[in-house]
Design an enzyme around this catalytic site. Sequence first.
Site, mmCIF file in Angstrom:
data_model
loop_
_atom_site.group_PDB
_atom_site.id
_atom_site.type_symbol
_atom_site.label_atom_id
_atom_site.label_comp_id
_atom_site.label_asym_id
_atom_site.label_seq_id
_atom_site.Cartn_x
_atom_site.Cartn_y
_atom_site.Cartn_z
ATOM 1 N N HIS A 124 0.830 -1.196 0.000
ATOM 2 C CA HIS A 124 0.000 0.000 0.000
ATOM 3 C C HIS A 124 0.871 1.255 0.000
ATOM 4 C CE1 HIS A 124 -3.212 2.725 1.870
ATOM 5 N NE2 HIS A 124 -3.662 2.369 0.696
ATOM 6 N N HIS A 160 -7.631 -0.503 -5.187
ATOM 7 C CA HIS A 160 -8.369 -0.525 -3.927
ATOM 8 C C HIS A 160 -9.617 -1.415 -4.020
ATOM 9 C CE1 HIS A 160 -5.794 3.019 -3.216
ATOM 10 N NE2 HIS A 160 -5.916 2.691 -1.955
ATOM 11 N N GLU A 174 -9.997 10.462 -4.894
ATOM 12 C CA GLU A 174 -8.871 10.268 -3.974
ATOM 13 C C GLU A 174 -8.687 11.407 -2.985
ATOM 14 O OE1 GLU A 174 -4.197 8.931 -3.939
ATOM 15 O OE2 GLU A 174 -5.081 9.538 -5.811
ATOM 16 N N HIS A 200 -12.390 11.011 -0.107
ATOM 17 C CA HIS A 200 -11.683 9.842 0.433
ATOM 18 C C HIS A 200 -10.639 10.255 1.475
ATOM 19 C CE1 HIS A 200 -7.692 7.802 -0.102
ATOM 20 N NE2 HIS A 200 -8.372 6.791 0.401
ATOM 21 N N HIS A 254 -10.456 9.445 5.762
ATOM 22 C CA HIS A 254 -9.306 8.919 6.513
ATOM 23 C C HIS A 254 -9.040 9.792 7.734
ATOM 24 C CE1 HIS A 254 -7.146 5.565 4.465
ATOM 25 N NE2 HIS A 254 -7.865 5.948 3.416
ATOM 26 N N HIS A 289 -13.089 2.122 2.637
ATOM 27 C CA HIS A 289 -12.869 1.847 1.218
ATOM 28 C C HIS A 289 -14.013 1.048 0.600
ATOM 29 C CE1 HIS A 289 -9.191 3.642 -0.295
ATOM 30 N NE2 HIS A 289 -8.769 3.621 0.957
#
Length: 686
Positions: A208, A237, A349, A364, A368, A404
């Site tokens: 990753h 992903h 992203e 995204h 996180h 995800h």
Amino acid sequence: MSNNRNLLALLQRPLEPTFYPKDNGKTVVDLPENFLTERYRPIGASLQNRFRNDADTRIPVRNVSPPAIAFAEAVPRRGGFSLFNPKHRQIAGDLINLFMTQPDVDTLMSVAAYSRDRLNPILFQYALSVAIQHRPDTKDLNIPSFLELFPDSFVDPSVFPKLREEGSIVQAENRMTIDIPMNYTASDREDEQRLAYFREDIGVNLHHWHWHLVYPGEGPSNVVNKDRRGELFYYMHQQLIARYNVDRFCNRLARVRPLTSLREALPEGYFPKIVRSFTNRAFPSRPQNTILRDLNRIEDNVVLTINDIERWGSRIAESIDGGYVVAPGGNRIPLDEQTGIDVLGNIMEPSALSVNSQYYGNYHGHMHNLIAFSHDPENRFLEGYGVVGEFQTAMRDPAFYRLHAQVDNMFHRYKRTLQPYNANQLGYSGVQIQTFGVQLNRSNAPANVLLTYWQRSQIDLATGLDFGPQGNIFASFTHLQHAPFTYRITVNNTSGAARRGTCRIFITPNVDERNTPLTMDEQRLLMVELDKFRVNLTPGTNNLVRRSEQSSVTIPYERTFRSMALSNVNLPETEQFRFCNCGWPHHLLIPKGSAEGMKFDLFVMISNFADDTVNQEFDENVNCNDSHSFCGIRDQLYPDKRHMGYPFDRRIPTAVRTLADFTRPNSNMTNIEVQVRFTNTVIART
């Protein structure tokens, strides 16, 4: 280019000063006195003389005007660096640009040597590694694995005192291997612990990190703007989630639930037990049933609300449903069949390639951050981010997969707007697959039965033990492994002429965790790509043989974990290991299976090369092109014109109820049932 390998001296033991001996004491970097930091400048001459005398190699660094790096010093040297933090990501992009624009290797060496002891070590290592991989005069250098540089991102911290003790007292030839305990983050009372072997696998987390090193989100255009970058973000992903869900079935767990609501408590807790050496602080834990809250981390420049993320998600969903995205100024860019997924990936992203980051935001990336700071959303307790806040640790946390899975659903929302593949897109006239099977590489092995087990392997962690003992210091760890196997395919070419094709192999479960049969649409979303390779078919019968270790998805153990010292960088056997760390770890190629033998469908097709080709020849055995399914090919087009995941990336006509229904009309494809048997034994790597 002969001096470019000197740069590797800057990529060793990142917390030790640059003048400190490298490569087991054999190499010393000679710095101009004004390059030393304030702490060492008053005693610089005596320090450098002290270390020079015993070195075999001295690397002179040319004196240049100190580069303007104040912008990068905004990331604390002994603090966290997160590529999910927009400010940090921009700083990283600017630092990459600084390294990329140096006129030659010697100047780059000087600029990097000056910067190294003044900047956050992960920021420096990331930016210099990206630059080395993308500069024409350095791109053939093999950069060290992130495991070598920062083993504390991957390994139980209780191991390091043992390693230091062993290395300090015992001579190198007599040192014992220190065992890293398996599954140490939770007890068996926690159901999610059944997947710890997957989530906390060192190779998975290295993959990753390295994928994002090859495909950075910020930096010069020629570094970021790679062929089909957005689509590859989606596909890599998507395959992660498919693999994770398949292994959940193997362990009698249901599919991961997408994070559809950010306002419900997060039932999954995670206690990482990872201590960072350069901060001497542990990654924070997240208790069960944590409530996600707005972030007001002013010091980190991370200020956002749940409403922000929900609004960005709604705008992306509306654009998918409407068939276009909105550019600045209101221009509409269609999400067409050919490029729509690529445009969407760069928005989701997001990368610097997002067509409208102001409107679509940071969907995204900030999800996180929302999870990573959930334990201290206002920085009230001065706690840093959790493991979800860094690429190299994010996959350890069960919440990563929920996040995800939600991102994946957004991509699937777009894919459902496309028409199913028609007969012409799926078929290949004159190509008939007559037989297909798989067998372990041992005598008398039963047909169509694969085997998995635990394997204990060793890694050398000496390079990452700053201010520690010289020489090799080995640790052992246990991971899933499978027995090598071979595909055998008999293909009849009835066209009367030579044909070319692309052979595509996928595996998918046919039942869920409760042994309930899966529908074709469920199987489609759980298809795991195992291999993809070109074939030449002569008229008549063709017998194709393909070994599992040739997979276009994976890299072998030696490339995931191989250490690289300056002293052996020019040896012939190291040539094949350059720019090769991107790829799924081969030991996790196939799912774990079960003790009684879990049933899967194994699918193979040969597609028409005329519709696959991007008019670019490549050798999958050269220049580390063997993991091109996930990593592409450096400086070239992605080597397959079809959409990633073809033929399962689009919805299937409702009349197609089973995989057999899907393959039956097409002579160029077939499927068989295979068993994956797991044996709960540990075998040492020879």
